[in-house]
Every structure is written in structure tokens, then in C-alpha cells.
Scaffold this active site. Sequence first.
Site, mmCIF file in Angstrom:
data_model
loop_
_atom_site.group_PDB
_atom_site.id
_atom_site.type_symbol
_atom_site.label_atom_id
_atom_site.label_comp_id
_atom_site.label_asym_id
_atom_site.label_seq_id
_atom_site.Cartn_x
_atom_site.Cartn_y
_atom_site.Cartn_z
ATOM 1 N N GLU A 1 -8.304 -5.163 -9.949
ATOM 2 C CA GLU A 1 -9.087 -6.650 -9.420
ATOM 3 C C GLU A 1 -9.899 -6.695 -9.463
ATOM 4 O O GLU A 1 -10.668 -7.989 -8.088
ATOM 5 C CB GLU A 1 -7.983 -6.748 -7.859
ATOM 6 C CG GLU A 1 -6.524 -6.567 -7.937
ATOM 7 C CD GLU A 1 -6.116 -6.631 -6.537
ATOM 8 O OE1 GLU A 1 -6.505 -7.566 -5.602
ATOM 9 O OE2 GLU A 1 -5.009 -6.047 -6.971
ATOM 10 N N ASN B 1 -6.317 -2.856 -14.061
ATOM 11 C CA ASN B 1 -5.441 -3.143 -13.130
ATOM 12 C C ASN B 1 -5.400 -4.675 -12.736
ATOM 13 O O ASN B 1 -6.996 -5.277 -11.397
ATOM 14 C CB ASN B 1 -4.663 -2.812 -12.444
ATOM 15 C CG ASN B 1 -3.412 -2.352 -11.919
ATOM 16 O OD1 ASN B 1 -2.275 -2.895 -12.645
ATOM 17 N ND2 ASN B 1 -3.526 -3.141 -10.007
ATOM 18 N N HIS C 1 3.850 -9.754 -9.450
ATOM 19 C CA HIS C 1 3.894 -10.075 -8.810
ATOM 20 C C HIS C 1 4.235 -11.117 -9.148
ATOM 21 O O HIS C 1 4.056 -12.480 -9.155
ATOM 22 C CB HIS C 1 2.997 -10.132 -7.876
ATOM 23 C CG HIS C 1 2.961 -8.772 -7.082
ATOM 24 N ND1 HIS C 1 3.418 -7.507 -6.422
ATOM 25 C CD2 HIS C 1 1.238 -8.382 -7.232
ATOM 26 C CE1 HIS C 1 2.575 -6.818 -5.562
ATOM 27 N NE2 HIS C 1 1.632 -6.324 -6.958
ATOM 28 N N GLU D 1 3.268 -3.105 -11.162
ATOM 29 C CA GLU D 1 3.464 -3.544 -9.468
ATOM 30 C C GLU D 1 4.575 -4.584 -9.680
ATOM 31 O O GLU D 1 4.609 -5.455 -8.718
ATOM 32 C CB GLU D 1 2.055 -4.301 -8.659
ATOM 33 C CG GLU D 1 0.841 -3.412 -8.443
ATOM 34 C CD GLU D 1 -0.273 -3.747 -7.871
ATOM 35 O OE1 GLU D 1 0.066 -4.681 -7.433
ATOM 36 O OE2 GLU D 1 -1.182 -2.771 -8.593
ATOM 37 N N ASP E 1 7.876 -7.013 -8.532
ATOM 38 C CA ASP E 1 8.587 -7.161 -7.694
ATOM 39 C C ASP E 1 8.977 -9.256 -7.761
ATOM 40 O O ASP E 1 7.480 -9.776 -7.988
ATOM 41 C CB ASP E 1 8.477 -7.072 -5.947
ATOM 42 C CG ASP E 1 6.849 -7.578 -6.361
ATOM 43 O OD1 ASP E 1 6.576 -8.311 -6.612
ATOM 44 O OD2 ASP E 1 6.340 -7.379 -4.697
HETATM 45 O O1 9MR Z 1 1.710 -2.782 -0.877
HETATM 46 C C1 9MR Z 1 0.278 -2.809 -0.515
HETATM 47 C C2 9MR Z 1 0.028 -2.803 0.982
HETATM 48 O O2 9MR Z 1 1.262 -2.174 1.885
HETATM 49 C C3 9MR Z 1 -1.574 -2.923 1.762
HETATM 50 O O3 9MR Z 1 -1.490 -2.909 3.517
HETATM 51 C C4 9MR Z 1 -2.493 -3.396 0.759
HETATM 52 C C5 9MR Z 1 -3.395 -3.335 0.815
HETATM 53 O O4 9MR Z 1 -4.159 -1.374 0.895
HETATM 54 O O5 9MR Z 1 -2.163 -3.381 -0.239
HETATM 55 C C6 9MR Z 1 -0.979 -3.584 -0.802
HETATM 56 O O6 9MR Z 1 -1.093 -3.312 -2.390
HETATM 57 C C7 9MR Z 1 -1.569 -3.943 -2.988
HETATM 58 C C8 9MR Z 1 -2.407 -2.978 -4.412
HETATM 59 O O7 9MR Z 1 -2.466 -1.923 -3.405
HETATM 60 C C9 9MR Z 1 -3.124 -4.453 -5.067
HETATM 61 N N1 9MR Z 1 -2.845 -5.402 -5.695
HETATM 62 C C10 9MR Z 1 -1.417 -6.263 -4.855
HETATM 63 C C11 9MR Z 1 -0.831 -4.657 -4.104
HETATM 64 C C12 9MR Z 1 -0.358 -5.945 -3.000
HETATM 65 O O8 9MR Z 1 -0.924 -6.640 -1.714
#
Ligand code: 9MR
Length: 363
Positions: free
Chosen positions: A157, A202, A242, A272, A274
Site C-alpha cells: 500500500e 500489494n 476487498h 485479500e 472478500d
Molecule cells: O485484517 C487485518 C486486521 O485484523 C488488522 O487489525 C489490520 C491492521 O494490521 O490489518 C488487517 O488486514 C489488512 C491487510 O494487512 C492489508 N490490507 C488491508 C487488510 C484489511 O484492513
Amino acid sequence: MRERLARREFVRGALCAGMARMLPSFPPPDTLRAHAEARGLLVGCAVVPEKLRGEPIYAETVAEQENLLVAENAMKWQALHPAPHRYDFAPADTILAFADAHQQRVRGHNLCWHQALPDWFHSMVTKDNAKQVLTEHICTVAGHYAGRLHSWDVVNEAIEPKDGRPDGLRKSPWLMLLGPEYIDIAFRTARRADPKALLTYNDYGIELDTPEQTEKRRRVLDLVRGMKKRGVSIDAVGVQSHLTAGEQRPGNGLRDFVRELRKMDMQVFITELDVSDHKLQGAPAERDKLVGSLYGDYLRMMLAEPNVTAVLTWGITDKYTWLNHEHGRSDGQPQRPLPFDAEYHPMPAFYAMREAIDARRTT
Ligand code: 9MR
């Protein structure tokens, strides 16, 4: 039915003992995993080590359905690097051990991100030591897993045109400390530490044909082109995916982006996936159908592209989706974004995934 239950008990026992490869027919023929393996595809999900250890039906579903795992949180800086000179690999190592026992691959997520940084980061890291802190973390972590991972999300990101910089880069702590060069530093270090893992950039918000997302895709392509020109090795782009049901769907812009990447010899992973149902009204069953239809349309489009080689959902069961914490429904009902519901029953999304996998050409 009794036979099916007896088989489940047998499978569960064998899975706990890590003996999947000794089972007569593993994975079971009706699973995502079996269908994907028949087409040379990787299918997987984000996992939580504590659930793999502590919830047998979770572990059983992950073992049966997936051949690729990624840590939802356990490989982030916050989890692995709790103090400047201390690493804790134990929870993440559980995932590797589980994957080895069930003949699954593992993706690493992630080596460099603006979120999930440990508390010490903000007080300890300066412009003077940032390069050393970043490279040491990457050498230690990618070195720990060297040769064992399918791929690493090296940088996550890094692009955010809304931040208003001419280069489109996000004003992340790493950018502020090291300038745009931090991306090359991270990839070069990861390559040295693990020459085998596929190195991935990513990002999210690059799926739709809106002006913002079209611009973000253009910036990703520029980033990849620039890296290649500078001799920085990068193998894949992760399209997080997402998605939200009831809004514009991914279309030609994303398809052309994937094709452009193919011309540059780049693989694409759906990292990722969903589908949030927060914009949908109606009974759960009606919403599930719409979520499933978006899964189907999306995956049929993406899996028609030969350089899309892996599909992962962000979790396996609605019981543990991040969407309930960060994008809850306004009516207070739980979200239903994943292939299995909170009781581990397959959802329309599961069948849509399986059909889209089946539609993948094998030649
Ligand atoms: O699903 C993840 C959540 O449990 C965490 O609190 C959050 C912060 O670390 O990250 C979420 O996963 C993210 C992923 O690492 C990167 N892309 C977006 C995902 C959803 O926010």
C-alpha cells in the site's frame, strides 16, 4: 450421513496429527483445493495461528480447502518485532508448521507497510537510522523463512494519489524517513535475504473503473516499470480485492492492467478477496446470493488471465472477518463476506469460487 461424519472424525484426527498426506483421498474431491490443484492454481486464505491450534473445525476447513496460507497479522512488524532488538517468530512459525504438515504453500505479509508498526518504531526510528532498521528487519525476517515461502508482500500500500504528491506515493512514515527510494531498498534487501520467494507489491483500491482507482492502477504500473528499469527485481502484483456488493463492479480497467503486467512478465495474485455486504438490504440468504454472484463474475474475469496464478480470501469463515470490526453493517447484523459462514457451512461464494476455478483453462 453417518459415513460422512465418521470420515470427518477420521480426517480431523489425521489432520491434528499432521498426517494429511497419508489419507486415502486428500484433499476431498469436492473442495476448493482439489478443484484448484486440478488446474494448477493456488487457492488460499488469511489465517490466525491461535485458531489453527485451538479450533479443530477451523484447522480442518483450512487444511481441506486451501493450498496456500498467509498470516492475517502474525508476520507484520508489530507481531514479529516487539522490541528494537527482539523478534518473536513463534506464532508465525505455527503457520509454517501447519502448512508443512498439510502440504500447503505460505505467503509472507508483509515486510514494509505504514500500518501495524510497533510502538517503539515512532520513538526510535530517525532519518539517520531508518535504512538500517528497515534492512535489518527484512534480512532477519525474510532470512528466517528463506527458501520456504511462495512469495512475500515486500511493500504494501505505498501508493495513495489522494495524498497529493506528484509521484502518487503515500506519505507513509517510510517515505518521510527515506524518500521514494525506500521501495527499492526493501525489494533489493528482500531479494538478497530470500532469492526464492516471489517478490510482490500489494495494494487495494485498484479494482474498479472509477477515476480514482484508474489513476491508482496507472501509478502501480509506473512503479513496476520504474523498478524494472532500475534493475530492481519484482515478480508479482497483489490485487487485494476487498470488494463491496451493490456498487460498481471491477471491469475492463482491471483486466487491461493484468494484461499490461503480463507483458512485463509479472504474475498477479488476488491476495485479500472478500465481499462486504454493508450496502445490501434484505434477508441474509438474498444478500449471500448477491455476494456469491460478485465472487463468480470477478473470479471468472480474473482467472481467464493466465498470469493470475493465486486466489486468497481474507479469512475463511464469517466468524472472524475483519469487516465486522472496521466496516460493520449499520443494522448491526454481522457481515457475510467469505466462502464459509460463521458455522462453517459453504456459502454461495464458495460455490461461485469453485465454478470459477473450474472455468479456468488448463492450457
Ligand atoms: O485484517 C487485518 C486486521 O485484523 C488488522 O487489525 C489490520 C491492521 O494490521 O490489518 C488487517 O488486514 C489488512 C491487510 O494487512 C492489508 N490490507 C488491508 C487488510 C484489511 O484492513
